[in-house]
Design a protein around this motif. Sequence first.
Motif, short mmCIF file in Angstrom:
data_model
loop_
_atom_site.label_atom_id
_atom_site.label_comp_id
_atom_site.label_asym_id
_atom_site.label_seq_id
_atom_site.Cartn_x
_atom_site.Cartn_y
_atom_site.Cartn_z
N ARG A 130 34.65 76.07 48.40
CA ARG A 130 34.79 77.25 47.97
C ARG A 130 35.44 77.70 49.00
O ARG A 130 36.09 79.52 48.49
CB ARG A 130 33.99 77.94 49.12
CG ARG A 130 32.20 77.37 48.30
CD ARG A 130 30.93 77.57 49.36
NE ARG A 130 30.39 78.85 49.74
CZ ARG A 130 29.75 79.69 49.08
NH1 ARG A 130 29.73 79.76 47.74
NH2 ARG A 130 30.42 81.50 49.21
N LYS A 135 35.47 81.94 48.26
CA LYS A 135 34.51 82.41 47.60
C LYS A 135 33.93 82.93 49.46
O LYS A 135 33.41 81.76 49.53
CB LYS A 135 33.94 81.29 47.03
CG LYS A 135 33.59 81.41 45.42
CD LYS A 135 33.59 82.76 44.97
CE LYS A 135 33.55 82.59 43.58
NZ LYS A 135 33.15 83.83 42.70
N SER A 137 31.03 84.61 51.93
CA SER A 137 29.62 85.64 51.95
C SER A 137 29.66 86.88 51.59
O SER A 137 30.58 87.73 52.98
CB SER A 137 28.79 85.00 52.69
OG SER A 137 29.68 85.03 54.09
N GLU A 138 29.00 88.45 51.66
CA GLU A 138 28.84 88.87 51.79
C GLU A 138 28.90 89.07 53.45
O GLU A 138 29.81 90.50 53.30
CB GLU A 138 27.05 89.70 51.52
CG GLU A 138 27.53 91.06 50.95
CD GLU A 138 28.46 91.66 49.41
OE1 GLU A 138 29.10 92.75 50.25
OE2 GLU A 138 28.80 91.06 48.94
N ALA A 139 28.27 88.53 54.37
CA ALA A 139 28.18 88.93 56.05
C ALA A 139 29.53 88.78 56.11
O ALA A 139 30.42 89.45 56.92
CB ALA A 139 26.97 87.89 56.31
N ASP A 140 30.13 87.49 55.83
CA ASP A 140 31.77 87.14 55.95
C ASP A 140 32.91 89.07 55.62
O ASP A 140 33.27 88.87 55.87
CB ASP A 140 32.56 86.35 55.56
CG ASP A 140 31.99 84.98 55.62
OD1 ASP A 140 31.53 85.00 56.84
OD2 ASP A 140 31.82 84.07 55.38
N MET A 141 32.24 89.00 54.07
CA MET A 141 33.19 90.34 53.68
C MET A 141 33.04 91.13 54.67
O MET A 141 34.00 92.16 55.17
CB MET A 141 32.57 90.70 52.30
CG MET A 141 33.31 89.15 51.35
SD MET A 141 34.79 89.43 51.36
CE MET A 141 35.28 90.93 50.09
N GLN A 142 31.72 91.79 54.81
CA GLN A 142 31.12 93.11 56.05
C GLN A 142 32.19 92.82 57.50
O GLN A 142 32.99 93.54 57.54
CB GLN A 142 30.80 93.21 55.86
CG GLN A 142 29.82 94.05 57.01
CD GLN A 142 29.85 95.88 56.02
OE1 GLN A 142 29.70 95.79 55.17
NE2 GLN A 142 29.69 96.66 57.11
N ARG A 143 32.29 91.21 57.48
CA ARG A 143 32.77 90.95 59.48
C ARG A 143 34.24 91.81 58.90
O ARG A 143 34.54 92.06 59.44
CB ARG A 143 32.09 89.73 59.38
CG ARG A 143 33.05 89.86 61.17
CD ARG A 143 32.85 89.99 61.62
NE ARG A 143 32.97 89.48 63.05
CZ ARG A 143 33.39 89.85 64.55
NH1 ARG A 143 32.92 91.21 64.69
NH2 ARG A 143 33.63 89.40 65.09
#
Length: 267
Positions: A130, A135, A137-143
């Motif tokens: 990954r 790649k 996660s959505e949570a990582d992107m938001q963070r």
Amino acid sequence: MNQTAASSLAHADAETSRALVIKNLVKEYTPGKPVLSGISLELEARGITAIIGPSGTGKSTLIRCINRLVDPTKGEILFKGKDLAKLSGKQLRLARRHIGMVFQEYNLLERLSVMENVLSGRLGYVSPFRAWLRKFSEADMQRAFELLDQVGMADFADQRADALSGGQRQRVAIARALMQSPDILLADEPTSSLDPKTSVEILDLMTEQAKIRNIPVVINIHDVTLAKRFADRIVGMSSGHVVYDGAPDGLQDEHLKAIYGGEDWLS
């Protein structure tokens, strides 16, 4: 429980309450010529510690031993109940997840975007496959978006790192380090390439983020005035030894002479 066992337990509890405990740390790049000569320090779980001293005195080596970019020759580096000096392989990678690092020269991936650089702070938490595919996660992107907003770089998320100014690059580097959710933040001369105004802004940002996250920060810094302004504790090094360890307002001319040598530079 006998008195000896109780004393040992109390000592162990005291050590685990510290963010970092360094014991008799020695580093020799050339056998018999130590750069660090038995450094011992205990760092509390919060606050700003500034390490000052002349070039070549071991400041950067100390920081790099802590995060194991450099392997110590002897001694212990106790962090989260483990001796970093003895870890290797997977165990070392897992421990280093919790140690954020900000470099003098930023160490950004120049051809990648600001967002991609910040997300690289999560590489220790995703599988190699990954990570290779980038790649997250959505949570990582938001963070990552939240951190860019906190460091004042939200409007630059899609811009390439090589198009940024020095101060902007360091803000991105701080966001990347915080993306790790570190338990300690290390900074190796983070302002030496910056102008005075930007240097103050960067140290102010690091201090603010450390307070928000309630984590300790260890900063190598040449500027004594900035060290006294931002640090809660100053460690002065000379020739691989600690020659001052105390509050900023306790740092006097005699200490600076012991750290840097001579008197002419004080005038």
